[in-house]
Design a protein around this motif. Structure first.
Motif, PDB file in Angstrom:
ATOM      1  N   ARG A   1     -49.359  70.274  56.223  1.00  0.00           N
ATOM      2  CA  ARG A   1     -50.193  71.212  55.562  1.00  0.00           C
ATOM      3  C   ARG A   1     -50.966  70.115  54.434  1.00  0.00           C
ATOM      4  O   ARG A   1     -50.184  69.107  54.167  1.00  0.00           O
ATOM      5  N   ALA A   2     -52.087  70.406  53.947  1.00  0.00           N
ATOM      6  CA  ALA A   2     -52.694  69.192  53.120  1.00  0.00           C
ATOM      7  C   ALA A   2     -51.904  69.038  51.844  1.00  0.00           C
ATOM      8  O   ALA A   2     -51.833  68.118  51.258  1.00  0.00           O
TER       9      ALA A   2
ATOM     10  N   ALA B   1     -58.157  70.407  56.755  1.00  0.00           N
ATOM     11  CA  ALA B   1     -56.837  71.064  57.170  1.00  0.00           C
ATOM     12  C   ALA B   1     -57.102  72.819  56.917  1.00  0.00           C
ATOM     13  O   ALA B   1     -55.808  73.594  57.166  1.00  0.00           O
TER      14      ALA B   1
ATOM     15  N   VAL C   1     -59.175  65.738  53.457  1.00  0.00           N
ATOM     16  CA  VAL C   1     -57.986  66.357  54.027  1.00  0.00           C
ATOM     17  C   VAL C   1     -57.857  67.918  54.012  1.00  0.00           C
ATOM     18  O   VAL C   1     -57.768  68.644  54.709  1.00  0.00           O
TER      19      VAL C   1
ATOM     20  N   GLU D   1     -52.790  71.195  66.613  1.00  0.00           N
ATOM     21  CA  GLU D   1     -51.331  71.367  67.209  1.00  0.00           C
ATOM     22  C   GLU D   1     -51.136  71.476  68.545  1.00  0.00           C
ATOM     23  O   GLU D   1     -50.142  71.120  69.157  1.00  0.00           O
TER      24      GLU D   1
ATOM     25  N   GLY E   1     -55.290  75.985  58.825  1.00  0.00           N
ATOM     26  CA  GLY E   1     -53.784  75.758  59.314  1.00  0.00           C
ATOM     27  C   GLY E   1     -54.166  75.227  60.810  1.00  0.00           C
ATOM     28  O   GLY E   1     -55.269  74.995  61.205  1.00  0.00           O
TER      29      GLY E   1
ATOM     30  N   VAL F   1     -53.167  72.555  62.286  1.00  0.00           N
ATOM     31  CA  VAL F   1     -53.414  71.235  62.245  1.00  0.00           C
ATOM     32  C   VAL F   1     -52.080  70.405  62.095  1.00  0.00           C
ATOM     33  O   VAL F   1     -51.391  70.761  61.151  1.00  0.00           O
TER      34      VAL F   1
ATOM     35  N   THR G   1     -45.960  62.639  59.615  1.00  0.00           N
ATOM     36  CA  THR G   1     -46.561  63.837  60.102  1.00  0.00           C
ATOM     37  C   THR G   1     -46.414  64.845  59.114  1.00  0.00           C
ATOM     38  O   THR G   1     -45.215  64.977  58.954  1.00  0.00           O
TER      39      THR G   1
ATOM     40  N   VAL H   1     -56.479  63.925  61.256  1.00  0.00           N
ATOM     41  CA  VAL H   1     -56.232  65.443  61.215  1.00  0.00           C
ATOM     42  C   VAL H   1     -56.486  65.765  62.842  1.00  0.00           C
ATOM     43  O   VAL H   1     -57.572  65.694  63.238  1.00  0.00           O
TER      44      VAL H   1
ATOM     45  N   VAL I   1     -51.401  66.439  59.984  1.00  0.00           N
ATOM     46  CA  VAL I   1     -52.193  65.446  59.267  1.00  0.00           C
ATOM     47  C   VAL I   1     -51.135  64.127  59.401  1.00  0.00           C
ATOM     48  O   VAL I   1     -49.976  64.181  58.970  1.00  0.00           O
TER      49      VAL I   1
END
Length: 280
Positions: free
Chosen positions: A121-122, A159, A155, A139, A162, A164, A118, A136, A166
């Motif tokens: 950030r992209a 994303a 992605v 949180e 923010g 999230v 995990t 995606v 990934v």
């Protein structure tokens, strides 16, 4: 003759009408509260009413993630009021898993724990195993709300802004959940068909499976409460953590036989008694 000792009073927070996909929250809570009434004076209330009512009770039991996700302001008000009044909440509000959002997956992934890899950030996509698709997800949240499966080139857009996580999309064999009361495993269930997450059957956990699940319970350091460790069986045969639900996990009691349901209710009752003694 000494007067009878007052029975503990529990405020049981739930929304019996919450529409959960593939689950019947109301049925589960009706069953559990019918059993808990043998030991406690108990009242059910909606999440939006809980903060205003908690002063009349010895402890608050928060159940099922849907109501919390649907009423975040009410839940935060309940947390604040409980802290101000010293009213104990079950599960205790010190959990490090989903109770605090899903950023713990970043922490565990970075530390090399057996979780789905995990990043947050992209631009950190390079740190993940290469995949054709990525998951995606927010949180915070429940019931897979906001979860998207996208190709790698999508992605950055998914994303953007923010908030999230990934992860590589894993073509797992099945998902399995381990259900704990305090630090004791009560049962395990799995979904043989990956496309039908809530069509669950009893799972015969191996010693290695139990070691995997218990490691996350130990990491979380909650002395009391109900926790569900969700995992998937990766293509290489290993188990990987999907999430650690430590706030109010759905229990899928309808997938158990009568004896197992009764055993769980007894374990929860005993746990609540221990919790109240510790809090008192």
């Amino acid at each position: 003759m000494a007067p009878a000792r007052p029975r503990p009073r529990l405020l049981y927070v739930t929304d019996l009408t919450y529409p959960a996909r593939g689950r019947r929250y109301g049925d589960e809570d009706v069953h559990l509260t019918s059993r808990l009434r043998a030991d406690f004076d108990l009242a059910l209330c909606h999440p939006r009413d809980a903060a205003a009512l908690l002063d009349g009770f010895d402890a608050v039991v928060v159940r099922n993630s849907g109501p919390v996700a649907a009423c975040p302001e009410a839940y935060e008000t309940l947390r604040r009021r409980a802290a101000e009044t010293g009213r104990p909440v079950y599960n205790p509000l010190t959990g490090r898993g989903d109770m605090a959002g899903k950023r713990y997956l970043l922490e565990l992934s970075a530390a090399g724990w057996p979780v789905i890899p995990t990043v947050g950030r992209a631009e950190d996509l390079r740190l993940l195993p290469a995949a054709d698709r990525y998951v995606v997800k927010p949180e915070t949240g429940a019931d897979s709300v906001g979860l998207r499966v996208v190709p790698g080139d999508a992605v950055p857009a998914a994303a953007a802004g923010g908030g999230v996580l990934v992860q590589p999309y894993i073509d797992f064999a099945y998902e399995v959940s381990f259900y704990f009361v305090d630090h004791d495993l009560r049962y395990a269930l799995y979904a043989p068909d990956p496309g039908r997450r809530w069509q669950l059957e009893p799972y015969d956990a191996t010693a290695r499976d139990l070691e995997f699940a218990r490691s996350f319970i130990d990491w979380n350091t909650l002395d009391h409460g109900i926790q569900r460790v969700d995992a998937c069986r990766a293509p290489d045969g290993a188990l990987l953590l999907v999430e650690l639900e430590d706030l109010n996990p759905y229990l899928s009691l309808d997938a158990l036989d009568t004896e197992s349901r009764e055993s769980f209710a007894s374990a929860m009752t005993a746990s609540l008694h221990r919790f109240l003694r510790a809090a008192g």
